[in-house]
Motif scaffolding. Structure first.
Motif, PDB file in Angstrom:
ATOM      1  N   GLY A  64       2.517  25.938 -41.935  1.00  0.00           N
ATOM      2  CA  GLY A  64       2.155  25.743 -40.250  1.00  0.00           C
ATOM      3  C   GLY A  64       3.630  26.509 -39.656  1.00  0.00           C
ATOM      4  O   GLY A  64       3.532  26.916 -38.684  1.00  0.00           O
ATOM      5  N   THR A  65       4.689  25.998 -40.254  1.00  0.00           N
ATOM      6  CA  THR A  65       5.770  26.554 -39.690  1.00  0.00           C
ATOM      7  C   THR A  65       6.071  27.957 -39.675  1.00  0.00           C
ATOM      8  O   THR A  65       6.673  28.516 -38.250  1.00  0.00           O
ATOM      9  N   PHE A 210       3.039  18.173 -28.317  1.00  0.00           N
ATOM     10  CA  PHE A 210       1.803  18.339 -27.238  1.00  0.00           C
ATOM     11  C   PHE A 210       0.774  19.402 -27.677  1.00  0.00           C
ATOM     12  O   PHE A 210      -0.252  19.202 -27.189  1.00  0.00           O
ATOM     13  N   THR A 211       1.349  20.336 -28.273  1.00  0.00           N
ATOM     14  CA  THR A 211       0.226  21.461 -28.583  1.00  0.00           C
ATOM     15  C   THR A 211      -0.285  22.073 -29.617  1.00  0.00           C
ATOM     16  O   THR A 211      -1.344  23.155 -29.793  1.00  0.00           O
ATOM     17  N   GLY A 212       0.124  20.975 -30.060  1.00  0.00           N
ATOM     18  CA  GLY A 212      -1.288  20.897 -31.794  1.00  0.00           C
ATOM     19  C   GLY A 212      -0.731  20.381 -33.034  1.00  0.00           C
ATOM     20  O   GLY A 212      -1.338  20.339 -34.165  1.00  0.00           O
ATOM     21  N   ALA A 213       0.777  19.921 -33.134  1.00  0.00           N
ATOM     22  CA  ALA A 213       1.011  19.840 -35.038  1.00  0.00           C
ATOM     23  C   ALA A 213       0.590  18.485 -34.718  1.00  0.00           C
ATOM     24  O   ALA A 213       0.281  17.573 -34.042  1.00  0.00           O
ATOM     25  N   ALA A 214       0.223  18.439 -36.870  1.00  0.00           N
ATOM     26  CA  ALA A 214      -0.926  16.783 -36.336  1.00  0.00           C
ATOM     27  C   ALA A 214       0.538  15.957 -37.131  1.00  0.00           C
ATOM     28  O   ALA A 214       1.108  16.262 -37.817  1.00  0.00           O
ATOM     29  N   TYR A 215       0.173  14.766 -37.158  1.00  0.00           N
ATOM     30  CA  TYR A 215       1.295  13.354 -38.028  1.00  0.00           C
ATOM     31  C   TYR A 215       0.831  13.669 -39.263  1.00  0.00           C
ATOM     32  O   TYR A 215       1.633  13.807 -39.949  1.00  0.00           O
ATOM     33  N   PHE A 216      -0.428  14.076 -39.871  1.00  0.00           N
ATOM     34  CA  PHE A 216      -1.259  13.946 -40.961  1.00  0.00           C
ATOM     35  C   PHE A 216      -1.567  14.548 -41.763  1.00  0.00           C
ATOM     36  O   PHE A 216      -3.218  13.939 -40.850  1.00  0.00           O
ATOM     37  N   SER A 226      -6.904  25.770 -35.061  1.00  0.00           N
ATOM     38  CA  SER A 226      -7.211  24.356 -36.237  1.00  0.00           C
ATOM     39  C   SER A 226      -5.366  24.745 -35.428  1.00  0.00           C
ATOM     40  O   SER A 226      -4.602  24.606 -35.143  1.00  0.00           O
ATOM     41  N   GLN A 227      -5.241  22.599 -35.847  1.00  0.00           N
ATOM     42  CA  GLN A 227      -4.333  21.737 -35.402  1.00  0.00           C
ATOM     43  C   GLN A 227      -3.856  22.096 -36.836  1.00  0.00           C
ATOM     44  O   GLN A 227      -4.193  22.681 -38.488  1.00  0.00           O
ATOM     45  N   PHE A 228      -2.306  21.944 -37.049  1.00  0.00           N
ATOM     46  CA  PHE A 228      -1.335  22.418 -38.153  1.00  0.00           C
ATOM     47  C   PHE A 228      -0.351  20.961 -38.191  1.00  0.00           C
ATOM     48  O   PHE A 228      -0.077  19.951 -37.321  1.00  0.00           O
ATOM     49  N   MET A 229       0.066  21.296 -39.173  1.00  0.00           N
ATOM     50  CA  MET A 229       1.351  20.342 -39.771  1.00  0.00           C
ATOM     51  C   MET A 229       3.177  21.473 -39.398  1.00  0.00           C
ATOM     52  O   MET A 229       2.202  22.967 -39.726  1.00  0.00           O
TER      53      MET A 229
END
Length: 283
Positions: A64-65, A210-216, A226-229
């Motif tokens: 993701g990074t 605020f824009t898409g990083a997921a907790y787990f 897609s969401q991402f870490m």
């Protein structure tokens, strides 16, 4: 005191300041390495997280990074360089130019959390991209745009006017002069701005929060929607989510060390590119 004495004092103060800054950097690096190297392993780098990120690996966060770095640079770098070319090569001294410069300065001083809220309102809600890699990348691109514009402007200003005048005297058009003479000479400075931008993209937490990083999210993103870490948010959650600090301490510092290695690795590539173009200019 004579001028030689003043020069020696100033030189000594500059050396002292450099040593202090270098010392702080080395202490931080040593602290992160000593606390994080024990967590680094093939499994840590290639496995999915589990037990709500208190065990397992950080592979989705690494991917993701890197996706955020690539996505934001693909947008910000061409826009920033083109804006710098316009401001430096085409726009003269005018009120419009002054307003643009002021807007860039204000944008550079805007807190990253404001960019996050703006990205949430514009990209996530208005354009309906949703919490995603695309929304986060576009938000981060806006965040680093002033840095790239300023660095590119300085790089273009550093190109001697003789280069432009000689090319134009040969009958070459202004755009061809910029493309084939000025821009290649400015590439080392542009790369420097890109390096600074990459470091900021890799380390920002508020905009992606605020824009898409997921907790787990123990799976890989399957598209830019897609969401991402991401490593900085992963680190933030580990440090603040109320988990047992003693259990996750090695994971925290291991994550910080991986993030540091990624940034240093990309910076090293950028330094090699910059040196290559500088050597070409000397030939």
């Amino acid at each position: 005191m004579n001028s030689n004495t003043n020069e020696k004092i100033a030189f000594s103060l500059l050396i002292l300041a450099t040593l202090i800054v270098t010392g702080f950097v080395l202490v931080i690096l040593a602290y992160i390495i000593l606390n994080g190297y024990g967590a680094i392993s093939i499994e840590f780098l290639t496995q999915m997280p589990n037990r709500m990120m208190t065990a397992g690996g950080i592979f989705p966060a690494i991917v993701g990074t890197i996706a955020l770095i690539i996505g934001s640079m693909l947008v910000a770098l061409p826009l920033g360089v083109m804006a710098a070319i316009y401001l430096n090569e085409y726009a003269g001294e005018s009120r419009t130019t002054w307003l643009i410069e002021m807007a860039i300065n204000n944008l550079a001083g805007t807190p990253s959390v404001v960019f996050g809220l703006f990205g949430l309102a514009l990209f996530v809600k208005y354009f309906d991209f949703g919490p995603s890699i695309l929304s986060a990348s576009l938000t981060l691109a806006l965040l680093i745009l002033p840095v790239i514009i300023r660095a590119s402007e300085e790089a273009l200003l550093a190109v001697p006017n003789e280069y432009r005048e000689s090319s134009l005297a040969l009958g070459v058009s202004k755009w061809q002069t910029i493309r084939y003479v000025v821009l290649p000479a400015a590439i080392p400075g542009v790369v420097t701005g890109s390096v600074l931008s990459i470091g900021r993209v890799a380390g920002e937490t508020a905009p992606i929060l605020f824009t898409g990083a997921a907790y787990f999210l123990p799976r890989m993103p399957d598209s830019i929607y897609s969401q991402f870490m991401a490593l900085p948010y992963h680190l933030f959650v580990l440090a603040t989510a109320g988990t047992n600090i003693s259990e996750t301490r090695s994971i925290q510092y291991g994550t910080a060390l991986v993030l540091l290695i990624i940034v240093l690795g990309i910076n090293l590539v950028a330094v090699v590119i910059r040196r290559h173009y500088r050597n070409k200019l000397k030939i």
